[in-house]
Design a protein around this motif. Structure first.
Motif, PDB file in Angstrom:
ATOM      1  N   VAL A  20      -2.829   6.689  -2.536  1.00  0.00           N
ATOM      2  CA  VAL A  20      -2.392   7.035  -1.188  1.00  0.00           C
ATOM      3  C   VAL A  20      -2.209   8.546  -1.110  1.00  0.00           C
ATOM      4  O   VAL A  20      -1.614   9.160  -1.991  1.00  0.00           O
ATOM      5  CB  VAL A  20      -1.081   6.308  -0.822  1.00  0.00           C
ATOM      6  CG1 VAL A  20      -0.567   6.766   0.540  1.00  0.00           C
ATOM      7  CG2 VAL A  20      -1.284   4.798  -0.838  1.00  0.00           C
ATOM      8  N   SER A  21      -2.724   9.127  -0.053  1.00  0.00           N
ATOM      9  CA  SER A  21      -2.583  10.561   0.164  1.00  0.00           C
ATOM     10  C   SER A  21      -1.940  10.803   1.520  1.00  0.00           C
ATOM     11  O   SER A  21      -2.452  10.385   2.536  1.00  0.00           O
ATOM     12  CB  SER A  21      -3.950  11.229   0.118  1.00  0.00           C
ATOM     13  OG  SER A  21      -3.826  12.612   0.305  1.00  0.00           O
ATOM     14  N   SER A  22      -0.826  11.437   1.529  1.00  0.00           N
ATOM     15  CA  SER A  22      -0.047  11.807   2.710  1.00  0.00           C
ATOM     16  C   SER A  22       0.600  10.655   3.467  1.00  0.00           C
ATOM     17  O   SER A  22       1.050  10.853   4.574  1.00  0.00           O
ATOM     18  CB  SER A  22      -0.818  12.690   3.695  1.00  0.00           C
ATOM     19  OG  SER A  22      -2.169  12.552   3.705  1.00  0.00           O
ATOM     20  N   PHE A  41       5.355   2.898   5.265  1.00  0.00           N
ATOM     21  CA  PHE A  41       6.055   3.705   4.267  1.00  0.00           C
ATOM     22  C   PHE A  41       7.081   2.855   3.515  1.00  0.00           C
ATOM     23  O   PHE A  41       7.169   2.897   2.290  1.00  0.00           O
ATOM     24  CB  PHE A  41       6.735   4.894   4.958  1.00  0.00           C
ATOM     25  CG  PHE A  41       7.489   5.783   4.021  1.00  0.00           C
ATOM     26  CD1 PHE A  41       6.830   6.733   3.264  1.00  0.00           C
ATOM     27  CD2 PHE A  41       8.859   5.669   3.898  1.00  0.00           C
ATOM     28  CE1 PHE A  41       7.527   7.557   2.395  1.00  0.00           C
ATOM     29  CE2 PHE A  41       9.565   6.483   3.036  1.00  0.00           C
ATOM     30  CZ  PHE A  41       8.895   7.424   2.271  1.00  0.00           C
ATOM     31  N   GLU A  42       7.842   2.044   4.247  1.00  0.00           N
ATOM     32  CA  GLU A  42       8.892   1.223   3.635  1.00  0.00           C
ATOM     33  C   GLU A  42       8.347   0.156   2.693  1.00  0.00           C
ATOM     34  O   GLU A  42       9.014  -0.213   1.730  1.00  0.00           O
ATOM     35  CB  GLU A  42       9.745   0.557   4.722  1.00  0.00           C
ATOM     36  CG  GLU A  42      10.656   1.533   5.431  1.00  0.00           C
ATOM     37  CD  GLU A  42      11.396   0.900   6.591  1.00  0.00           C
ATOM     38  OE1 GLU A  42      10.961  -0.162   7.114  1.00  0.00           O
ATOM     39  OE2 GLU A  42      12.418   1.481   7.006  1.00  0.00           O
ATOM     40  N   ILE A  43       7.138  -0.355   2.943  1.00  0.00           N
ATOM     41  CA  ILE A  43       6.604  -1.383   2.057  1.00  0.00           C
ATOM     42  C   ILE A  43       5.846  -0.787   0.874  1.00  0.00           C
ATOM     43  O   ILE A  43       5.351  -1.527   0.031  1.00  0.00           O
ATOM     44  CB  ILE A  43       5.749  -2.437   2.795  1.00  0.00           C
ATOM     45  CG1 ILE A  43       4.521  -1.827   3.449  1.00  0.00           C
ATOM     46  CG2 ILE A  43       6.585  -3.196   3.798  1.00  0.00           C
ATOM     47  CD1 ILE A  43       3.604  -2.853   4.108  1.00  0.00           C
ATOM     48  N   GLY A  44       5.771   0.545   0.801  1.00  0.00           N
ATOM     49  CA  GLY A  44       5.241   1.157  -0.411  1.00  0.00           C
ATOM     50  C   GLY A  44       4.037   2.058  -0.279  1.00  0.00           C
ATOM     51  O   GLY A  44       3.542   2.567  -1.279  1.00  0.00           O
ATOM     52  N   PHE A  45       3.540   2.274   0.913  1.00  0.00           N
ATOM     53  CA  PHE A  45       2.380   3.145   1.086  1.00  0.00           C
ATOM     54  C   PHE A  45       2.848   4.592   1.156  1.00  0.00           C
ATOM     55  O   PHE A  45       2.890   5.204   2.219  1.00  0.00           O
ATOM     56  CB  PHE A  45       1.569   2.737   2.322  1.00  0.00           C
ATOM     57  CG  PHE A  45       0.923   1.400   2.148  1.00  0.00           C
ATOM     58  CD1 PHE A  45      -0.274   1.272   1.471  1.00  0.00           C
ATOM     59  CD2 PHE A  45       1.538   0.256   2.627  1.00  0.00           C
ATOM     60  CE1 PHE A  45      -0.871   0.027   1.292  1.00  0.00           C
ATOM     61  CE2 PHE A  45       0.956  -0.987   2.455  1.00  0.00           C
ATOM     62  CZ  PHE A  45      -0.246  -1.107   1.783  1.00  0.00           C
ATOM     63  N   VAL A  46       3.225   5.110  -0.020  1.00  0.00           N
ATOM     64  CA  VAL A  46       3.745   6.468  -0.130  1.00  0.00           C
ATOM     65  C   VAL A  46       2.777   7.330  -0.927  1.00  0.00           C
ATOM     66  O   VAL A  46       1.981   6.826  -1.731  1.00  0.00           O
ATOM     67  CB  VAL A  46       5.149   6.493  -0.779  1.00  0.00           C
ATOM     68  CG1 VAL A  46       6.158   5.770   0.095  1.00  0.00           C
ATOM     69  CG2 VAL A  46       5.120   5.886  -2.166  1.00  0.00           C
ATOM     70  N   VAL A  83      -3.610   4.462   6.780  1.00  0.00           N
ATOM     71  CA  VAL A  83      -3.301   4.936   5.426  1.00  0.00           C
ATOM     72  C   VAL A  83      -4.537   5.624   4.859  1.00  0.00           C
ATOM     73  O   VAL A  83      -5.595   5.015   4.752  1.00  0.00           O
ATOM     74  CB  VAL A  83      -2.874   3.759   4.517  1.00  0.00           C
ATOM     75  CG1 VAL A  83      -2.562   4.257   3.114  1.00  0.00           C
ATOM     76  CG2 VAL A  83      -1.679   3.020   5.110  1.00  0.00           C
ATOM     77  N   LEU A  84      -4.396   6.903   4.485  1.00  0.00           N
ATOM     78  CA  LEU A  84      -5.496   7.632   3.861  1.00  0.00           C
ATOM     79  C   LEU A  84      -5.382   7.533   2.353  1.00  0.00           C
ATOM     80  O   LEU A  84      -4.286   7.653   1.800  1.00  0.00           O
ATOM     81  CB  LEU A  84      -5.486   9.106   4.276  1.00  0.00           C
ATOM     82  CG  LEU A  84      -5.826   9.392   5.724  1.00  0.00           C
ATOM     83  CD1 LEU A  84      -5.787  10.895   5.983  1.00  0.00           C
ATOM     84  CD2 LEU A  84      -7.182   8.823   6.097  1.00  0.00           C
ATOM     85  N   VAL A  85      -6.527   7.305   1.703  1.00  0.00           N
ATOM     86  CA  VAL A  85      -6.543   7.178   0.244  1.00  0.00           C
ATOM     87  C   VAL A  85      -7.659   8.038  -0.342  1.00  0.00           C
ATOM     88  O   VAL A  85      -8.661   8.303   0.305  1.00  0.00           O
ATOM     89  CB  VAL A  85      -6.728   5.708  -0.210  1.00  0.00           C
ATOM     90  CG1 VAL A  85      -5.590   4.831   0.257  1.00  0.00           C
ATOM     91  CG2 VAL A  85      -8.052   5.142   0.256  1.00  0.00           C
ATOM     92  N   ALA A  86      -7.447   8.437  -1.592  1.00  0.00           N
ATOM     93  CA  ALA A  86      -8.480   9.108  -2.377  1.00  0.00           C
ATOM     94  C   ALA A  86      -8.988   8.072  -3.373  1.00  0.00           C
ATOM     95  O   ALA A  86      -8.229   7.632  -4.243  1.00  0.00           O
ATOM     96  CB  ALA A  86      -7.906  10.310  -3.103  1.00  0.00           C
ATOM     97  N   PRO A  87     -10.238   7.626  -3.253  1.00  0.00           N
ATOM     98  CA  PRO A  87     -10.767   6.649  -4.208  1.00  0.00           C
ATOM     99  C   PRO A  87     -10.728   7.216  -5.620  1.00  0.00           C
ATOM    100  O   PRO A  87     -10.987   8.397  -5.829  1.00  0.00           O
ATOM    101  CB  PRO A  87     -12.213   6.442  -3.746  1.00  0.00           C
ATOM    102  CG  PRO A  87     -12.238   6.901  -2.327  1.00  0.00           C
ATOM    103  CD  PRO A  87     -11.223   8.008  -2.243  1.00  0.00           C
ATOM    104  N   LEU A  88     -10.378   6.375  -6.586  1.00  0.00           N
ATOM    105  CA  LEU A  88     -10.335   6.799  -7.981  1.00  0.00           C
ATOM    106  C   LEU A  88     -11.675   6.544  -8.631  1.00  0.00           C
ATOM    107  O   LEU A  88     -12.313   5.517  -8.390  1.00  0.00           O
ATOM    108  CB  LEU A  88      -9.253   6.035  -8.738  1.00  0.00           C
ATOM    109  CG  LEU A  88      -7.808   6.307  -8.333  1.00  0.00           C
ATOM    110  CD1 LEU A  88      -6.871   5.420  -9.137  1.00  0.00           C
ATOM    111  CD2 LEU A  88      -7.458   7.758  -8.531  1.00  0.00           C
TER     112      LEU A  88
END
Length: 95
Positions: A20-22, A41-46, A83-88
């Motif tokens: 997760v990014s930002s 945010f509260e459920i963990g997307f931090v 939710v923005l993510v950076a793929p690993l």
């Protein structure tokens, strides 16, 4: 090392991990948009949390089952797109 492009959680390929990014995006000033961002945010997307799409609904992939930490959640498309993510890369998954 080239920086990874950010994509929405909904666009993360099934089975691939991302970070997760930002946190959740607030795209407008409306209260409902802020409430959704707070709920995500509260459920963990931090920022920095690892996530993975484990299943998609049929047809169209909506909703998506997402593993965040040790918990699984079902998100609707419009929620996952916040939710923005950076793929690993594969070499980063076990790091």
């Amino acid at each position: 090392m080239k920086a990874m492009e950010l994509i929405s959680l909904f666009d993360l390929p099934m089975g691939q991990e991302g970070t997760v990014s930002s946190g959740p995006l607030v795209t407008s000033g409306e209260a409902t948009d802020r409430e959704l961002a707070l709920r995500l945010f509260e459920i963990g997307f931090v920022d920095g949390e690892r996530v993975r799409i484990v299943a998609r609904g049929y047809p169209g992939g909506d909703p998506v089952a997402v593993r965040v930490g040790n918990t699984m959640f079902a998100l609707r498309r419009f929620e996952a797109e916040r939710v923005l993510v950076a793929p690993l890369r594969k070499d980063e998954v076990n790091a």
